[in-house]
Design an enzyme around this catalytic site. Sequence first.
Site, PDB file in Angstrom:
ATOM      1  N   GLY A 155      60.188  78.996 138.306  1.00 50.82           N
ATOM      2  CA  GLY A 155      61.349  79.885 138.400  1.00 50.82           C
ATOM      3  C   GLY A 155      62.410  79.453 137.395  1.00 50.82           C
ATOM      4  NE  ARG A 156      67.348  80.899 139.981  1.00 52.95           N
ATOM      5  CZ  ARG A 156      67.199  81.755 141.006  1.00 52.95           C
ATOM      6  NH1 ARG A 156      67.368  83.038 140.836  1.00 52.95           N
ATOM      7  NH2 ARG A 156      66.896  81.309 142.219  1.00 52.95           N
ATOM      8  NE  ARG A 177      56.846  83.604 145.614  1.00 52.30           N
ATOM      9  CZ  ARG A 177      58.009  83.977 146.108  1.00 52.30           C
ATOM     10  NH1 ARG A 177      58.132  84.161 147.405  1.00 52.30           N
ATOM     11  NH2 ARG A 177      59.051  84.161 145.320  1.00 52.30           N
ATOM     12  CB  SER A 178      52.825  86.271 140.620  1.00 53.42           C
ATOM     13  OG  SER A 178      54.172  86.200 140.186  1.00 53.42           O
ATOM     14  NE  ARG A 234      66.416  72.444 150.029  1.00 55.17           N
ATOM     15  CZ  ARG A 234      67.264  72.430 148.994  1.00 55.17           C
ATOM     16  NH1 ARG A 234      67.089  71.569 148.013  1.00 55.17           N
ATOM     17  NH2 ARG A 234      68.283  73.259 148.951  1.00 55.17           N
ATOM     18  CG  ASP A 258      67.113  64.588 143.868  1.00 53.01           C
ATOM     19  OD1 ASP A 258      67.900  63.621 144.037  1.00 53.01           O
ATOM     20  OD2 ASP A 258      67.497  65.771 143.760  1.00 53.01           O
ATOM     21  CD  GLU A 263      67.170  65.177 151.354  1.00 54.52           C
ATOM     22  OE1 GLU A 263      68.304  65.684 151.317  1.00 54.52           O
ATOM     23  OE2 GLU A 263      66.268  65.499 150.588  1.00 54.52           O
ATOM     24  CG  HIS A 281      69.320  66.376 147.834  1.00 56.22           C
ATOM     25  ND1 HIS A 281      68.856  67.041 148.939  1.00 56.22           N
ATOM     26  CD2 HIS A 281      69.444  67.320 146.855  1.00 56.22           C
ATOM     27  CE1 HIS A 281      68.703  68.330 148.655  1.00 56.22           C
ATOM     28  NE2 HIS A 281      69.057  68.525 147.391  1.00 56.22           N
TER      29      HIS A 281
END
Length: 318
Positions: A155-156, A177-178, A234, A258, A263, A281
């Site tokens: 993604g970004r 996913r794609s 995450r 991270d 956490e 994090h």
Amino acid sequence: MTHSSAPDVLAVANLSPFFLDPLRAAFTVHLRLHETDPAAFAQVAPRIVAIAASGESKVSAALMDQLPALKIISVIGVGYDGVDVAAAKARGVVVTHTPGVLNDDVADLAIALMLAVSRQIALADRYVRAGTWTSGPLPLGRKMSGARLGIVGMGRIGQAIAQRALAFGMPVAYTARSAKADLPYAFHATPRELAAASDFLVVITPGGAATRKLINAEVLGALGPKGYLVNVARGSVVDETALIEALQQGTIAGAALDVFENEPNVPEALRALDNVVLVPHIGSATTQTRHAMAARAFANLEAHFAGQPLPSAVPECR
Ligand code: NAP
């Protein structure tokens, strides 16, 4: 300063002053009142129209049930897996986040972690500090330039990591996913296939149910004894128990993390290992980026109260 006539906002986390100060100037802010003073919270709850949350905040359906006037949840962060978005939508509550403005920082950190674990930066620092250098050199590290990078989540932020990796001469492949027809990188259908073709596997998907333990023992096995795992997504995306086992047994070469399952608690078994780099994090934790995130999180609230289009509602609420 707060204005008694200003809309009531519940801040569900200890937000940074960059966000909290403008909030307090524009709204009546109740800072974690639901946790600190339930009786006082019960008094103001019917008036609360907005929640201000951090990326790690939990905003449950049960909390929303106590807030009949709630209209908007503004998350400072791009990840919003702690917010029950389905419950928000069912109540006509819109959820906003802060995508884009933190891409550079998280991508920078991913590269820093790749270098830190393969070049043993944290271990080498401990080595010098402990005075161990005088008894011999540090064991050799692993060259990163030219090594194969696999990115889980293109993604970004994944794309920002890929751009940086190109400067290190790293062939980039990914899973998502794609497949992305407009990107020049090789697509693999599953994390396992990607791991088998990677020296470094960087995880940067959203958290939540759809990605829970996406990186499991099988994926780590495919990454192999010379492979490194980097998680800036995450904690929930990686099976932490399987990861600890893989690190202890040498199934993979090392990991740099991270984010963690629980956490701020990090398992002692992880903290005891030398082939891991652990940071708390800090993906977006620079002054510049936290300012930009706060501005966006505030702008979402401002737009809502001005009846303007929201700068960045989450995809499910657009
Ligand atoms: P984004 O633009 O939405 O990209 C997410 C990527 O993950 C997409 O490529 C998506 O695939 C892929 N993905 C989603 N579900 C998947 C699944 N089940 N299996 C495989 N791939 C999946 O999000 P972003 O802005 O890059 O941010 C990504 C995440 O980074 C955030 O949600 C947040 O959890 C984490 N983050 C961490 C920090 C930190 O401090 N460490 C800071 C910021 C963000 P498609 O493209 O095919 O949809």
